[in-house]
Design a protein around this motif. Structure first.
Motif, short mmCIF file in Angstrom:
data_model
loop_
_atom_site.label_atom_id
_atom_site.label_comp_id
_atom_site.label_asym_id
_atom_site.label_seq_id
_atom_site.Cartn_x
_atom_site.Cartn_y
_atom_site.Cartn_z
N LEU A 298 66.68 26.90 75.01
CA LEU A 298 65.91 25.73 74.57
C LEU A 298 66.77 24.46 74.72
O LEU A 298 67.94 24.47 74.37
CB LEU A 298 65.48 25.89 73.11
N ASN A 299 66.16 23.41 75.21
CA ASN A 299 66.85 22.14 75.37
C ASN A 299 67.22 21.57 73.99
O ASN A 299 66.35 21.16 73.23
CB ASN A 299 65.93 21.19 76.13
N GLU A 300 68.51 21.54 73.69
CA GLU A 300 68.97 21.14 72.35
C GLU A 300 68.67 19.69 72.01
O GLU A 300 68.64 19.30 70.85
CB GLU A 300 70.48 21.38 72.21
N ARG A 301 68.49 18.87 73.05
CA ARG A 301 68.29 17.45 72.77
C ARG A 301 66.83 17.04 72.70
O ARG A 301 66.50 15.89 72.54
CB ARG A 301 69.03 16.62 73.82
N ALA A 302 65.95 18.05 72.86
CA ALA A 302 64.51 17.73 72.82
C ALA A 302 63.91 18.24 71.51
O ALA A 302 64.37 19.24 70.96
CB ALA A 302 63.82 18.38 74.01
N THR A 303 62.89 17.55 71.04
CA THR A 303 62.20 18.02 69.84
C THR A 303 61.34 19.22 70.21
O THR A 303 61.01 19.44 71.38
CB THR A 303 61.27 16.93 69.27
N VAL A 304 60.96 19.97 69.19
CA VAL A 304 60.09 21.12 69.41
C VAL A 304 58.77 20.68 70.06
O VAL A 304 58.25 21.33 70.95
CB VAL A 304 59.84 21.84 68.06
N ASP A 305 58.27 19.52 69.61
CA ASP A 305 57.03 18.99 70.18
C ASP A 305 57.17 18.83 71.70
O ASP A 305 56.31 19.26 72.47
CB ASP A 305 56.72 17.63 69.55
N TYR A 306 58.30 18.26 72.13
CA TYR A 306 58.51 18.05 73.57
C TYR A 306 58.70 19.38 74.29
O TYR A 306 58.14 19.62 75.36
CB TYR A 306 59.71 17.13 73.82
N VAL B 203 51.92 31.00 66.31
CA VAL B 203 53.21 31.73 66.30
C VAL B 203 53.88 31.67 64.93
O VAL B 203 55.01 32.13 64.76
CB VAL B 203 54.19 31.24 67.39
N GLY B 204 53.18 31.10 63.94
CA GLY B 204 53.71 31.12 62.58
C GLY B 204 54.74 30.04 62.29
O GLY B 204 55.59 30.22 61.43
N LEU B 205 54.67 28.91 63.01
CA LEU B 205 55.54 27.78 62.67
C LEU B 205 54.68 26.68 62.04
O LEU B 205 53.45 26.70 62.15
CB LEU B 205 56.23 27.25 63.94
N LEU B 206 55.37 25.73 61.40
CA LEU B 206 54.63 24.68 60.69
C LEU B 206 54.58 23.39 61.51
O LEU B 206 55.49 23.12 62.30
CB LEU B 206 55.31 24.39 59.35
N LYS B 207 53.55 22.58 61.27
CA LYS B 207 53.43 21.30 61.99
C LYS B 207 54.63 20.40 61.72
O LYS B 207 55.05 19.64 62.58
CB LYS B 207 52.14 20.59 61.60
N GLU B 208 55.19 20.49 60.52
CA GLU B 208 56.37 19.67 60.19
C GLU B 208 57.55 19.99 61.10
O GLU B 208 58.47 19.19 61.24
CB GLU B 208 56.84 19.92 58.74
#
Ligand code: ATP
Ligand code: MG
Length: 307
Positions: free
Chosen positions: A100-108, A137-142
């Motif tokens: 996973l790209n460490e510098r990107a947000t999960v949204d991106y 997948v069981g993650l939260l919008k936050e």
């Protein structure tokens, strides 16, 4: 009637040139039916990830064919064909910490494929696809505004799964999706993958180094040893009637729940040097319907005697 989605024919994958050439996968032959979970099992360094990466086009192949839905996909492709495949075939990578790209947000991270392929009409639609996937997948919008290092291994793996599934692929290569996870969350991730398969009719290539893990998720299993696919069969057939000595050695390493039997058990060791493959060349043979084994004429004769 089962339809083949993926066919691997006499595939060879090598790295480097000339004297430094290293053949990582040789003479690979197998197929994956539409809608099934097909597992590729073998020890570390046997070539499992190399095959997965070749199917999604990240590794070049040196000979043979990869056929997807009736079309040869290794070698030259038009950019339209390439785009089509990137969407249809997704990979869940082996190491959720490194992929996973460490510098990107999960949204991106989850949206990246959607951006690359313009898979949304407007940003509201993109956001909806992403948040729907997060919930599934069981993650939260936050979590969307956070970065990968803020998550546990299991959560990162869920991000990897969301990123693959948001593309609505047909075929998923899941490279050791649970081996980096704690035992307690392994079943959750397996159930998640199973749920998506049932809902969306997905086909999986599931990669693992341990036969016991794949027994309960696979329809069929291929065993790979040092770059060679040595045996392919339906799951229960492989467990009940293993033919290749390497498969037998892997099975003998699977623990038996009964401690007395376990202590009496003899571990089988596979010695690949005992056959002369220069004069009597090995090949993949369908020794029983749907059960394939690798060997030369001499080995095949011995296997047939013990069927
Ligand atoms: N880009 C590369 N350049 C050179 N050699 C490579 C490359 N990728 C893989 N290899 C080699 O190919 C062989 C197979 O590697 P691969 O990663 O496919 O193994 P694996 O079965 O996935 O192992 P593991 O279970 O540890 O993930 C190894 O010997 C590896 O060092
Ligand atoms: Mg690997």
């Amino acid at each position: 009637m089962t339809e083949k989605l993926v066919e691997i024919k006499d595939l060879e994958i090598s790295f480097g040139e000339g004297k430094k050439k290293f053949v990582a996968v040789k003479n690979a032959n197998f197929f994956i039916n539409k809608g099934e979970t097909f597992s590729l099992v073998g020890e570390s360094g046997s070539g499992k990830t190399t095959i997965g990466r070749a199917i999604i086009g990240l590794n070049d192949t040196s000979s043979g064919q990869i056929v997807y839905d009736g079309k040869v996909i290794n070698g030259k492709k038009t950019s339209a064909e390439q785009q089509d495949l990137i969407r249809k075939i997704q990979m869940i990578f082996q190491d959720p910490a490194a992929s996973l790209n460490e510098r990107a947000t999960v949204d991106y991270i989850i949206s990246e494929g959607l951006y690359n392929f313009n898979l949304f009409k407007n940003d509201a639609e993109r956001q909806e696809k992403v948040s729907e996937m997060m919930t599934q997948v069981g993650l939260l919008k936050e979590h969307l505004s956070r970065y990968p290092h803020e998550f546990s291994g299991g959560q990162r793996q869920r991000i990897g799964i969301a990123r693959a599934l948001v593309m609505e692929p047909e075929f998923i290569i899941a490279d050791e999706p649970i081996s980096a996870l704690d035992v307690s969350v392994r079943a959750q991730v397996l159930n998640l993958l199973k749920k998506f398969q049932e809902e969306k009719g997905l086909t999986y290539l599931f990669i693992a180094h341990d036969l016991s893990v794949v027994r309960f998720v696979s329809d069929r299993i291929a065993v790979i040893y040092k770059g060679v696919i040595v045996e392919v069969a339906e799951t229960e057939e492989l467990f009940q009637n293993p033919i290749h000595p390497y498969t037998k050695s892997l099975l003998s390493a699977v623990p038996i729940p009964d401690p007395i039997l376990e202590r009496k058990k003899e571990l089988i060791v596979y010695d690949p040097e005992q056959h002369d493959y220069r004069t009597d060349k090995p090949e993949m043979v369908e020794i029983k319907p749907g059960h394939f084994v690798w060997g030369n004429k001499q080995e095949m004769a011995a296997y047939r005697e013990n069927l």
